[in-house]
Write a protein that holds these residues in place. Structure first.
Motif, PDB file in Angstrom:
ATOM      1  N   ALA A   1       0.706  -1.085  -0.080  1.00 28.62           N
ATOM      2  CA  ALA A   1       0.055   0.003   0.069  1.00 28.62           C
ATOM      3  C   ALA A   1       0.918   1.246  -0.045  1.00 28.62           C
ATOM      4  CB  ALA A   1      -0.916  -0.013   1.108  1.00 28.62           C
ATOM      5  N   GLU A   2       2.046   1.235   0.823  1.00 29.27           N
ATOM      6  CA  GLU A   2       2.831   2.276   0.925  1.00 29.27           C
ATOM      7  C   GLU A   2       3.672   2.555  -0.567  1.00 29.27           C
ATOM      8  OE1 GLU A   2       4.300   2.821   5.610  1.00 29.27           O
ATOM      9  OE2 GLU A   2       4.848   0.791   4.209  1.00 29.27           O
TER      10      GLU A   2
ATOM     11  N   LYS B   1       2.354   1.758  -3.482  1.00 28.72           N
ATOM     12  CA  LYS B   1       1.360   2.160  -4.361  1.00 28.72           C
ATOM     13  C   LYS B   1       1.208   3.754  -4.170  1.00 28.72           C
ATOM     14  CE  LYS B   1      -3.635   1.554  -5.445  1.00 28.72           C
ATOM     15  NZ  LYS B   1      -4.727   0.679  -5.128  1.00 28.72           N
ATOM     16  N   GLU B   2       1.150   4.112  -3.007  1.00 21.44           N
ATOM     17  CA  GLU B   2       0.908   5.776  -2.659  1.00 21.44           C
ATOM     18  C   GLU B   2       2.208   6.339  -3.181  1.00 21.44           C
ATOM     19  OE1 GLU B   2       0.447   6.558   1.384  1.00 21.44           O
ATOM     20  OE2 GLU B   2      -0.878   4.980   1.786  1.00 21.44           O
TER      21      GLU B   2
ATOM     22  N   ALA C   1       1.789   6.563  -7.170  1.00 18.00           N
ATOM     23  CA  ALA C   1       0.912   7.388  -7.538  1.00 18.00           C
ATOM     24  C   ALA C   1       1.227   8.995  -7.270  1.00 18.00           C
ATOM     25  CB  ALA C   1      -0.354   7.239  -6.518  1.00 18.00           C
ATOM     26  N   LYS C   2       2.021   9.219  -6.141  1.00 18.42           N
ATOM     27  CA  LYS C   2       2.451  10.270  -6.104  1.00 18.42           C
ATOM     28  C   LYS C   2       3.715  10.806  -7.250  1.00 18.42           C
ATOM     29  CE  LYS C   2       3.168  14.539  -4.173  1.00 18.42           C
ATOM     30  NZ  LYS C   2       2.211  15.683  -4.299  1.00 18.42           N
TER      31      LYS C   2
END
Length: 90
Positions: A19-20, A22-23, A26-27
Protein backbone atom coordinates in the motif's frame (compact mmCIF):
# COMPACT_ATOMS: atom_id res chain seq x y z
CA UNK A 1 16.30 11.81 -24.16
CA UNK A 2 18.98 11.01 -21.54
CA UNK A 3 18.38 8.24 -19.03
CA UNK A 4 19.29 8.66 -15.38
CA UNK A 5 19.63 6.39 -12.39
CA UNK A 6 18.49 8.01 -9.16
CA UNK A 7 19.67 6.71 -5.79
CA UNK A 8 17.22 7.50 -3.01
CA UNK A 9 18.20 6.83 0.60
CA UNK A 10 15.01 5.84 2.42
CA UNK A 11 15.61 4.07 5.74
CA UNK A 12 13.49 0.93 5.86
CA UNK A 13 12.60 1.09 2.17
CA UNK A 14 12.60 -2.70 1.96
CA UNK A 15 9.97 -2.78 4.71
CA UNK A 16 7.47 -0.54 2.86
CA UNK A 17 4.12 -2.25 2.43
CA UNK A 18 2.47 -2.76 -0.95
CA UNK A 19 0.00 0.00 0.00
CA UNK A 20 2.86 2.41 0.79
CA UNK A 21 4.61 1.57 -2.48
CA UNK A 22 1.33 2.17 -4.31
CA UNK A 23 1.04 5.63 -2.68
CA UNK A 24 4.62 6.47 -3.66
CA UNK A 25 4.00 5.37 -7.25
CA UNK A 26 0.78 7.40 -7.43
CA UNK A 27 2.56 10.51 -6.12
CA UNK A 28 5.36 10.08 -8.65
CA UNK A 29 2.84 9.70 -11.49
CA UNK A 30 0.96 12.79 -10.32
CA UNK A 31 4.12 14.90 -10.31
CA UNK A 32 5.25 13.56 -13.70
CA UNK A 33 1.91 14.55 -15.25
CA UNK A 34 2.25 18.08 -13.84
CA UNK A 35 5.83 18.73 -14.98
CA UNK A 36 4.75 19.86 -18.47
CA UNK A 37 8.04 18.60 -19.91
CA UNK A 38 8.96 15.24 -21.46
CA UNK A 39 9.59 12.84 -18.59
CA UNK A 40 9.33 9.06 -18.24
CA UNK A 41 9.61 6.92 -15.15
CA UNK A 42 10.89 3.56 -16.41
CA UNK A 43 11.24 1.42 -13.27
CA UNK A 44 12.42 1.39 -9.67
CA UNK A 45 14.17 -1.19 -7.51
CA UNK A 46 13.82 -1.36 -3.72
CA UNK A 47 16.89 -2.77 -1.96
CA UNK A 48 17.63 -2.37 1.72
CA UNK A 49 17.52 1.29 2.70
CA UNK A 50 17.63 2.51 -0.90
CA UNK A 51 15.40 2.85 -3.90
CA UNK A 52 17.08 2.96 -7.31
CA UNK A 53 14.97 4.57 -10.01
CA UNK A 54 15.49 4.74 -13.75
CA UNK A 55 13.96 7.80 -15.40
CA UNK A 56 14.26 9.60 -18.74
CA UNK A 57 14.36 13.40 -18.73
CA UNK A 58 16.04 16.23 -20.58
CA UNK A 59 18.34 17.03 -17.65
CA UNK A 60 19.35 16.11 -14.12
CA UNK A 61 17.74 19.37 -12.98
CA UNK A 62 14.34 18.09 -14.13
CA UNK A 63 14.97 14.82 -12.26
CA UNK A 64 15.70 16.83 -9.12
CA UNK A 65 12.59 18.96 -9.70
CA UNK A 66 10.47 15.80 -9.86
CA UNK A 67 12.02 14.57 -6.60
CA UNK A 68 11.49 17.91 -4.86
CA UNK A 69 7.87 18.26 -5.95
CA UNK A 70 7.11 14.65 -4.99
CA UNK A 71 8.87 14.96 -1.63
CA UNK A 72 11.34 12.18 -2.45
CA UNK A 73 15.08 12.27 -1.77
CA UNK A 74 17.41 12.21 -4.77
CA UNK A 75 20.72 11.59 -3.08
CA UNK A 76 22.55 10.83 -6.30
CA UNK A 77 21.47 11.46 -9.90
CA UNK A 78 23.72 9.95 -12.55
CA UNK A 79 23.27 10.00 -16.32
CA UNK A 80 23.70 6.55 -17.81
CA UNK A 81 26.51 6.27 -20.34
CA UNK A 82 25.57 2.87 -21.75
CA UNK A 83 23.34 -0.11 -21.19
CA UNK A 84 24.53 -3.68 -21.46
CA UNK A 85 22.94 -7.07 -20.89
CA UNK A 86 23.81 -10.68 -21.75
CA UNK A 87 23.06 -10.08 -25.43
CA UNK A 88 25.84 -7.44 -25.57
CA UNK A 89 28.36 -10.32 -25.63
CA UNK A 90 27.03 -11.34 -29.01
Amino acid sequence: MPTYIIEREIPGADKLSPAELKEIAAKSNEVVSGLDVPYKWITSYVAGDKVYCVHEAASADIIRRHAHEAGFPANRVTELAAQIDPSTAG
